[in-house]
Design an enzyme around this catalytic site. Structure first.
Site, PDB file in Angstrom:
ATOM      1  N   ARG A 111     -21.797 -21.312 -24.861  1.00  0.00           N
ATOM      2  CA  ARG A 111     -23.018 -21.974 -24.398  1.00  0.00           C
ATOM      3  C   ARG A 111     -22.706 -23.438 -24.121  1.00  0.00           C
ATOM      4  O   ARG A 111     -22.349 -24.170 -25.048  1.00  0.00           O
ATOM      5  CB  ARG A 111     -24.113 -21.864 -25.457  1.00  0.00           C
ATOM      6  CG  ARG A 111     -25.456 -22.502 -25.095  1.00  0.00           C
ATOM      7  CD  ARG A 111     -26.408 -22.424 -26.292  1.00  0.00           C
ATOM      8  NE  ARG A 111     -26.568 -21.064 -26.758  1.00  0.00           N
ATOM      9  CZ  ARG A 111     -27.112 -20.724 -27.933  1.00  0.00           C
ATOM     10  NH1 ARG A 111     -27.539 -21.683 -28.761  1.00  0.00           N
ATOM     11  NH2 ARG A 111     -27.222 -19.467 -28.284  1.00  0.00           N
ATOM     12  N   HIS A 156     -22.086 -22.236 -30.583  1.00  0.00           N
ATOM     13  CA  HIS A 156     -21.766 -21.517 -29.344  1.00  0.00           C
ATOM     14  C   HIS A 156     -20.948 -22.389 -28.385  1.00  0.00           C
ATOM     15  O   HIS A 156     -20.138 -21.868 -27.616  1.00  0.00           O
ATOM     16  CB  HIS A 156     -23.052 -21.089 -28.643  1.00  0.00           C
ATOM     17  CG  HIS A 156     -23.719 -19.900 -29.247  1.00  0.00           C
ATOM     18  ND1 HIS A 156     -23.433 -18.601 -28.870  1.00  0.00           N
ATOM     19  CD2 HIS A 156     -24.678 -19.800 -30.203  1.00  0.00           C
ATOM     20  CE1 HIS A 156     -24.190 -17.763 -29.550  1.00  0.00           C
ATOM     21  NE2 HIS A 156     -24.969 -18.467 -30.376  1.00  0.00           N
ATOM     22  N   ASP A 163     -23.852 -13.914 -29.695  1.00  0.00           N
ATOM     23  CA  ASP A 163     -25.040 -13.199 -30.152  1.00  0.00           C
ATOM     24  C   ASP A 163     -24.944 -11.783 -29.602  1.00  0.00           C
ATOM     25  O   ASP A 163     -24.742 -11.598 -28.386  1.00  0.00           O
ATOM     26  CB  ASP A 163     -26.314 -13.856 -29.632  1.00  0.00           C
ATOM     27  CG  ASP A 163     -26.501 -15.267 -30.164  1.00  0.00           C
ATOM     28  OD1 ASP A 163     -25.950 -15.581 -31.241  1.00  0.00           O
ATOM     29  OD2 ASP A 163     -27.202 -16.061 -29.496  1.00  0.00           O
ATOM     30  N   GLU A 245     -29.635 -15.176 -38.888  1.00  0.00           N
ATOM     31  CA  GLU A 245     -29.787 -14.471 -37.607  1.00  0.00           C
ATOM     32  C   GLU A 245     -28.904 -13.229 -37.603  1.00  0.00           C
ATOM     33  O   GLU A 245     -27.675 -13.344 -37.564  1.00  0.00           O
ATOM     34  CB  GLU A 245     -29.407 -15.393 -36.435  1.00  0.00           C
ATOM     35  CG  GLU A 245     -30.276 -16.633 -36.322  1.00  0.00           C
ATOM     36  CD  GLU A 245     -29.834 -17.565 -35.205  1.00  0.00           C
ATOM     37  OE1 GLU A 245     -28.734 -17.347 -34.640  1.00  0.00           O
ATOM     38  OE2 GLU A 245     -30.569 -18.515 -34.899  1.00  0.00           O
ATOM     39  N   HIS A 248     -26.026 -13.163 -34.834  1.00  0.00           N
ATOM     40  CA  HIS A 248     -25.169 -14.335 -34.623  1.00  0.00           C
ATOM     41  C   HIS A 248     -23.870 -14.217 -35.434  1.00  0.00           C
ATOM     42  O   HIS A 248     -23.906 -14.118 -36.663  1.00  0.00           O
ATOM     43  CB  HIS A 248     -25.957 -15.577 -35.050  1.00  0.00           C
ATOM     44  CG  HIS A 248     -25.242 -16.880 -34.896  1.00  0.00           C
ATOM     45  ND1 HIS A 248     -25.682 -17.871 -34.053  1.00  0.00           N
ATOM     46  CD2 HIS A 248     -24.122 -17.377 -35.495  1.00  0.00           C
ATOM     47  CE1 HIS A 248     -24.876 -18.920 -34.144  1.00  0.00           C
ATOM     48  NE2 HIS A 248     -23.924 -18.638 -35.017  1.00  0.00           N
TER      49      HIS A 248
END
Length: 274
Positions: A111, A156, A163, A245, A248
């Site tokens: 990301r 990320h 994810d 999460e 994740h």
């Protein structure tokens, strides 16, 4: 007196011309800056599909079906990019899962920092609540930073975090999201949530809710078994789960533990890679 005034006017004219001449390079500087090429991915970054093309990719931030409600900055193509060690770890996990009738499906991988900056701007805009009904129905938007759902940096961006979820094979197609359609809470029963071809994990992806904690005691039965299958398989491959999460995971040790990259998510960022 007249001759002096004429002389002064001449000096002023000359001085103005000199100022204009020296200002020209500064005016041209922005055009030069705009022509600067985009950053490229380091050599140890790869497209996941080049390592394992069987892993399903549903890159949510390249679409409008996410908590922001629009394509996120930096996602120019729906492409999963990771460091090679992280991609190879997923390949090991996928090989094991395929033998059990499952496939991995990634929602997000590398990301860029500009995407994280987009999340921050969105979180600070308290008037933008368009996707609240699905992604954070019970969380006040003013709490997103304090509760840890949004941060100014993301693992990320280091390239070894992803994810993902599990899909039972054969994989069914997932119908497209249409902006403006009615939204359902991400923790609603699977039959009521936005349809996803993944197994039931108890919540949808990116659900801002404590029910998303991997070992939340309210999640039991098949939902808990699915979470533990994902977690156990990925841990054996060298990936570590974020307890808050269920989706994740990060490959350890990270090749770039202290670097937050900002090259765009696109094939061009990887041009020339084998």
């Amino acid at each position: 007196m007249t001759r002096l005034s004429t002389a002064l006017r001449g000096l002023v004219t000359t001085f103005a011309a000199l100022l204009a001449a020296t200002a020209l390079p500064a005016a041209a500087a922005p055009a030069t800056a705009q022509a600067r090429p985009e950053p490229r991915a380091p050599e140890d970054f790869v497209a996941l599909r080049s390592v394992d093309p069987t892993i399903i990719e549903e890159m949510r931030y390249a679409t409008a079906h996410n908590f922001v409600g629009e394509r996120v900055d930096g996602y120019r193509q729906p492409l999963c990019i990771l460091t090679r060690p992280a991609a190879e770890a997923l390949h090991r996990a996928q090989t094991r899962l395929l033998s059990q009738g499952y496939s991995l499906k990634v929602y997000d991988c590398y990301r860029p920092q500009r995407a994280v900056d987009h999340f921050v701007r969105w979180a600070e805009d308290l008037d933008d609540q368009d996707m609240k009904a699905e992604f954070y129905p019970e969380v006040d938007k003013t709490r997103l930073f304090a509760d840890g759902y949004i941060a100014e940096k993301s693992g990320h961006s280091r390239g070894s975090t992803m994810d993902l979820t599990l899909v039972r094979l054969p994989a069914r197609p997932t119908r497209p999201y249409h902006p403006g359609q009615p939204l359902v809470p991400c923790f609603a029963p699977q039959s009521e949530r936005f349809p996803d071809n993944s197994v039931d994990m108890g919540t949808g992806y990116d659900c801002f809710d404590t029910r998303s904690h991997t070992l939340d005691p309210r999640v039991q039965g098949a939902q808990r078994a699915n979470r533990l299958l994902l977690k156990g398989t990925l841990e054996e491959a060298g990936l570590v789960n974020l307890p808050e999460e269920w989706w994740h995971f990060t490959y350890k040790p990270e090749p770039h533990p202290d670097t937050y990259f900002d090259f765009p998510v696109s094939a061009e960022s990887l041009a020339g890679r084998r």
